[in-house]
Design an enzyme around this catalytic site. Sequence first.
Site, mmCIF file in Angstrom:
data_model
loop_
_atom_site.group_PDB
_atom_site.id
_atom_site.type_symbol
_atom_site.label_atom_id
_atom_site.label_comp_id
_atom_site.label_asym_id
_atom_site.label_seq_id
_atom_site.Cartn_x
_atom_site.Cartn_y
_atom_site.Cartn_z
ATOM 1 N N GLY A 69 39.952 58.111 40.225
ATOM 2 C CA GLY A 69 39.221 58.483 41.433
ATOM 3 C C GLY A 69 38.253 59.593 41.098
ATOM 4 O O GLY A 69 38.390 60.250 40.073
ATOM 5 N N CYS A 119 43.655 58.076 34.533
ATOM 6 C CA CYS A 119 42.589 59.056 34.756
ATOM 7 C C CYS A 119 42.991 60.065 35.837
ATOM 8 O O CYS A 119 43.921 60.841 35.627
ATOM 9 C CB CYS A 119 41.298 58.329 35.089
ATOM 10 S SG CYS A 119 39.876 59.372 34.857
ATOM 11 N N TYR A 120 42.360 60.035 37.022
ATOM 12 C CA TYR A 120 42.784 60.977 38.072
ATOM 13 C C TYR A 120 44.288 60.850 38.319
ATOM 14 O O TYR A 120 44.980 61.853 38.517
ATOM 15 C CB TYR A 120 42.019 60.693 39.377
ATOM 16 C CG TYR A 120 42.484 61.554 40.534
ATOM 17 C CD1 TYR A 120 41.951 62.820 40.738
ATOM 18 C CD2 TYR A 120 43.489 61.108 41.402
ATOM 19 C CE1 TYR A 120 42.393 63.629 41.781
ATOM 20 C CE2 TYR A 120 43.936 61.912 42.446
ATOM 21 C CZ TYR A 120 43.388 63.167 42.638
ATOM 22 O OH TYR A 120 43.840 63.964 43.657
ATOM 23 N N HIS A 143 40.385 54.429 30.913
ATOM 24 C CA HIS A 143 40.574 53.298 31.832
ATOM 25 C C HIS A 143 40.988 52.026 31.085
ATOM 26 O O HIS A 143 40.126 51.341 30.523
ATOM 27 C CB HIS A 143 39.279 53.045 32.607
ATOM 28 C CG HIS A 143 39.008 54.105 33.620
ATOM 29 N ND1 HIS A 143 39.478 54.052 34.914
ATOM 30 C CD2 HIS A 143 38.346 55.270 33.510
ATOM 31 C CE1 HIS A 143 39.112 55.138 35.565
ATOM 32 N NE2 HIS A 143 38.423 55.891 34.734
ATOM 33 N N GLU A 198 41.776 49.254 32.316
ATOM 34 C CA GLU A 198 41.410 48.040 33.055
ATOM 35 C C GLU A 198 40.020 47.521 32.719
ATOM 36 O O GLU A 198 39.683 46.399 33.055
ATOM 37 C CB GLU A 198 41.535 48.287 34.570
ATOM 38 C CG GLU A 198 40.532 49.252 35.192
ATOM 39 C CD GLU A 198 40.920 50.721 35.059
ATOM 40 O OE1 GLU A 198 41.765 51.036 34.205
ATOM 41 O OE2 GLU A 198 40.364 51.551 35.802
ATOM 42 N N SER A 240 33.667 24.938 56.647
ATOM 43 C CA SER A 240 32.226 25.142 56.446
ATOM 44 C C SER A 240 31.717 24.343 55.262
ATOM 45 O O SER A 240 30.512 24.221 55.065
ATOM 46 C CB SER A 240 31.949 26.621 56.194
ATOM 47 O OG SER A 240 32.459 26.987 54.922
ATOM 48 N N GLY A 241 32.652 23.840 54.458
ATOM 49 C CA GLY A 241 32.223 23.168 53.231
ATOM 50 C C GLY A 241 32.250 24.123 52.053
ATOM 51 O O GLY A 241 32.147 23.715 50.909
ATOM 52 N N GLY A 242 32.381 25.430 52.332
ATOM 53 C CA GLY A 242 32.474 26.426 51.264
ATOM 54 C C GLY A 242 33.862 26.399 50.617
ATOM 55 O O GLY A 242 34.777 25.741 51.123
ATOM 56 N N VAL A 243 33.978 27.119 49.513
ATOM 57 C CA VAL A 243 35.226 27.089 48.762
ATOM 58 C C VAL A 243 36.415 27.588 49.590
ATOM 59 O O VAL A 243 37.470 26.946 49.642
ATOM 60 C CB VAL A 243 35.136 28.006 47.513
ATOM 61 C CG1 VAL A 243 36.400 27.926 46.690
ATOM 62 C CG2 VAL A 243 33.938 27.657 46.696
ATOM 63 N N ASP A 244 36.230 28.740 50.237
ATOM 64 C CA ASP A 244 37.376 29.358 50.903
ATOM 65 C C ASP A 244 37.960 28.478 52.006
ATOM 66 O O ASP A 244 39.159 28.232 52.048
ATOM 67 C CB ASP A 244 36.994 30.728 51.480
ATOM 68 C CG ASP A 244 36.433 31.652 50.414
ATOM 69 O OD1 ASP A 244 36.657 31.355 49.226
ATOM 70 O OD2 ASP A 244 35.780 32.635 50.764
ATOM 71 N N SER A 245 37.094 27.990 52.898
ATOM 72 C CA SER A 245 37.649 27.199 53.999
ATOM 73 C C SER A 245 38.191 25.865 53.486
ATOM 74 O O SER A 245 39.183 25.347 54.013
ATOM 75 C CB SER A 245 36.633 27.006 55.123
ATOM 76 O OG SER A 245 35.546 26.230 54.700
ATOM 77 N N SER A 246 37.594 25.309 52.435
ATOM 78 C CA SER A 246 38.113 24.049 51.895
ATOM 79 C C SER A 246 39.510 24.254 51.314
ATOM 80 O O SER A 246 40.408 23.428 51.508
ATOM 81 C CB SER A 246 37.212 23.521 50.773
ATOM 82 O OG SER A 246 35.895 23.419 51.216
ATOM 83 N N LYS A 250 38.610 35.904 44.636
ATOM 84 C CA LYS A 250 37.822 34.667 44.653
ATOM 85 C C LYS A 250 38.146 33.746 43.465
ATOM 86 O O LYS A 250 38.288 32.541 43.636
ATOM 87 C CB LYS A 250 36.339 35.040 44.614
ATOM 88 C CG LYS A 250 35.422 33.872 44.845
ATOM 89 C CD LYS A 250 35.131 33.753 46.307
ATOM 90 C CE LYS A 250 34.130 32.675 46.612
ATOM 91 N NZ LYS A 250 33.892 32.573 48.049
#
Length: 516
Positions: free
Chosen positions: A57, A84-85, A174, A176, A228-234, A372
Amino acid sequence: MSTHTQKIIILDFGSQTTQLIARRIREQKVYSEIHPYTLELDRLRDMQPTGIILSGGPASVYDEDAPISDPGIYDLGVPVLGICYGAQLMTVQQGGRVEKAEKREFGKAELTVEYTGGLFAGMEVAPAHHQVWMSHGDRIEELAPGFVVSATSGHSPYAAIRHAEKPFAGVQFHPEVAHTLIGTDILRNFIFGLCNCTPDWTMHSFIDATVAEIRAKVGSDKVICALSGGVDSSVVAAMVHRAIGNQLTCIYVNNGLMRTGESEAILRFFREKTDLNVIDVDASEYFLKQLDGIADPEEKRKRIGYGFIEIFEAEAKKLGDVRYLAQGTLYPDVIESVVFRGKAPIKSHHNVGGLPERMQLELIEPLRELFKDEVRELGLELGLPEEAIYRQPFPGPGLGIRIMGGISAERLNILRQADVIVLEEMKDSGWYRKVWQSFAVLLPIQTVGVMGDGRTYEHVIALRCVDSRDAMTADWSHLPYELLGRISNRIINEVRGVNRVVYDISSKPPSTIEWE
Ligand code: XMP
């Protein structure tokens, strides 16, 4: 409702890379969640974490309003890793001392590992030198009682520390980020070595657990989903359908702001390739009327969002006694981020927000724990084809926010033709999947040109192509000149009414991906 037997809880102190920590751990097939550092001790205990990570942070531990987590976490009997922090805070809370470093250490640094156990287990015999990524102003000056040093760097005598008896460790750098070449090994040593986790969090186990959860919650009630045809809603639809079959009805609303042929393609896909029950509503005329003469971006977004709710609600009512709405909320939307807390939204995003209260629906959000890329992986595991999974994101308000100024059927027509060319060329050249998004924008100005022997005074198309990981930040894509040239030539030659194409070379921030 949580189905994870093992989980690493990350307390966020505002670092820009906190989400990356969670992703790196999930890549190891161990579930991980981010919470603000203010999480109460009792809630944390109830979550039964297998391990705790204190993130980095921007603050200094001695700042007046420094973020300080409950020191009771060291008494939970759970391994703790400070980054770190987080390492500085752990040091101070355990009785050590942190001070401003004479020189800020930022960027790549050389780490000298002096202890090849704990976080450094399995690495080369000491002293070994490794490249790590540093970003800190303060540094640990005096170890807390019981702590010993594991590694040093040029500016940090305590670049990595550990407790001699308890499962506590800290790193000043870090692990990550990709620049820390041994970062994954360090995180693996923490989760598998110190925390004893088993790598069993896979998309397969996620599907089983989530399907069972949805079945138990829904019983014999009805569920609707806005497709909607998008990835998430599909993916949401496929997941809920797997759980409850035809108790799910999907509603696809064509708002008239879709790309050429997109609505037809989406409906054909769902009808031919899936067993989903899909109702489609063509509301193009309604939306065009709502948008007539509206040039203000926020007003457009509001009208489109509101119109969508109106139509969706009317359709859902026809189905009768629906109890749940399935929605594709993703993990980044639900993390209570310490960095972004309290900031006003930059654009009002259009999704199905507002519907649940209006219709008194309960939400089912099976993706709310996923990033995602994990949603894409899940989609493939659920059997959705690659073309649906790797489709570029398309905003809810559609082409409405890619036409600057007023929207009309004629302007939509110009943009659609240009947009088809952009997509064709991006796909043919193999660039479509390499970039995050690629699309055309119609500008509200006309410019002078010459075509044949005559003067023209016509529209301008801006081409927007960006690279991004999560749409929070983005850079313009460095497309080959030949490709840019081909797109420009084709648009100017094939789309009547356009005599100029420009390429948008702005990054986000300070620009945004969409123009409105
Ligand atoms: P901006 O323009 O904010 O866009 O940089 C970030 C990402 O979000 C998409 N976007 C939307 N998606 N509803 C959506 O579902 C919206 O209202 C919306 N506005 C922008 C945009 O395409 C980009 O991927």
